[in-house]
Design an enzyme around this catalytic site. Structure first.
Site, PDB file in Angstrom:
ATOM      1  N   ARG A  40       0.815  -1.221   0.000  1.00 51.31           N
ATOM      2  CA  ARG A  40       0.000   0.000   0.000  1.00 51.31           C
ATOM      3  C   ARG A  40       0.850   1.273   0.000  1.00 51.31           C
ATOM      4  O   ARG A  40       0.459   2.290  -0.591  1.00 51.31           O
ATOM      5  CB  ARG A  40      -0.942  -0.025   1.214  1.00 51.31           C
ATOM      6  N   ILE A  66      -7.052   7.556  -1.168  1.00 53.76           N
ATOM      7  CA  ILE A  66      -6.941   6.093  -1.126  1.00 53.76           C
ATOM      8  C   ILE A  66      -7.766   5.652   0.071  1.00 53.76           C
ATOM      9  O   ILE A  66      -7.637   6.199   1.167  1.00 53.76           O
ATOM     10  CB  ILE A  66      -5.467   5.645  -1.006  1.00 53.76           C
ATOM     11  N   SER A  67      -8.640   4.696  -0.124  1.00 53.57           N
ATOM     12  CA  SER A  67      -9.587   4.314   0.913  1.00 53.57           C
ATOM     13  C   SER A  67      -8.899   3.665   2.111  1.00 53.57           C
ATOM     14  O   SER A  67      -7.806   3.092   2.005  1.00 53.57           O
ATOM     15  CB  SER A  67     -10.629   3.337   0.358  1.00 53.57           C
ATOM     16  N   GLN A  68      -9.551   3.748   3.257  1.00 53.86           N
ATOM     17  CA  GLN A  68      -9.152   3.055   4.475  1.00 53.86           C
ATOM     18  C   GLN A  68      -8.951   1.566   4.152  1.00 53.86           C
ATOM     19  O   GLN A  68      -9.752   0.963   3.430  1.00 53.86           O
ATOM     20  CB  GLN A  68     -10.261   3.242   5.501  1.00 53.86           C
ATOM     21  N   ILE A  71     -12.075  -0.790   4.459  1.00 50.92           N
ATOM     22  CA  ILE A  71     -13.157  -0.671   3.473  1.00 50.92           C
ATOM     23  C   ILE A  71     -12.747  -1.318   2.152  1.00 50.92           C
ATOM     24  O   ILE A  71     -13.571  -1.907   1.447  1.00 50.92           O
ATOM     25  CB  ILE A  71     -13.605   0.794   3.280  1.00 50.92           C
TER      26      ILE A  71
END
Length: 219
Positions: A40, A66-68, A71
């Site tokens: 990531r 950028i999503s958690q 999620i």
């Protein structure tokens, strides 16, 4: 994906999977493995590398995020992917969700409307050796008719309604995951198409940037 050498964040990634994802109920071993594999930190700016495995979204430029991690894992698990599936992703962003999907599916078709993000994502796909990702810069709310139907579709931005184009591009047995609501909070919807029609279920509240396009929010 090419294996990483001397990855200084491998331990943080394992901790992220254990404490943020698995502890919250994501149990699909294939999803957990993908989240433990995809680096990531390489999908955000170098200044944010040390925050990449923490429990929150991060900025990626152009007003996007950028999503958690949780999620990403939750939405991926809800797709029930197999190695034979062809997946359409709406909203490539930095490409992290795309890379996770590519670990699980046969091929991922991904659409990003913002050219700078599209170019950046394409570059990292090449650097990491992803050969089953096909990307284009276009209005994602219209889907990718030339490659339809898809076994799974995932939308990584909040829509006012589910675009009809995306529903029409689902294969029989296809699954669509999409946040639907207003511009501050949405409900994560799972839509399944089978011989009896279209079925929708609610996976809970979420918050995404808005889905911009002809069948989404206007820019």
């Amino acid at each position: 994906m090419k294996p990483l050498k001397n990855d200084p964040y491998a331990g943080r990634r394992k901790q992220m999977v254990r404490t943020q994802i698995q502890a919250r109920g994501v149990s699909d071993p294939k999803v957990l493995e993908a989240m433990d594999t995809v680096p990531r930190h390489l999908f955000v700016s170098e200044a944010l590398h040390d925050q990449a495995y923490q429990d929150f979204p991060l900025p990626i430029g152009e007003g996007q995020t950028i999503s958690q991690p949780y999620i990403v894992a939750e939405m991926t698990q809800a797709l029930n992917l197999t190695k034979e599936d062809r997946v359409l992703e709406i909203g490539t962003g930095c490409g992290y969700q795309t890379a996770v999907l590519a670990q699980l599916a046969y091929k991922v078709y991904t659409i990003e409307r913002i050219r700078s993000l599209f170019i950046g994502a394409r570059r990292i796909f090449d650097e990491l050796g992803f050969h089953n990702i096909v990307a284009r810069c276009a209005d994602g709310t219209l889907g990718w008719q030339d490659e339809a139907p898809f076994d799974a579709i995932i939308v990584t931005a909040g829509a006012p309604i589910t675009p009809k184009a995306l529903i029409s591009q689902l294969a029989m047995g296809g699954r669509l995951i999409i946040p639907v609501g207003d511009q501050s909070v949405q409900s994560l919807k799972k839509i399944v198409r089978d011989e009896n029609g279209i079925h929708e279920s609610d996976l809970g509240a979420c918050r995404f940037v808005k889905l911009v396009g002809e069948q989404g929010w206007r820019d």
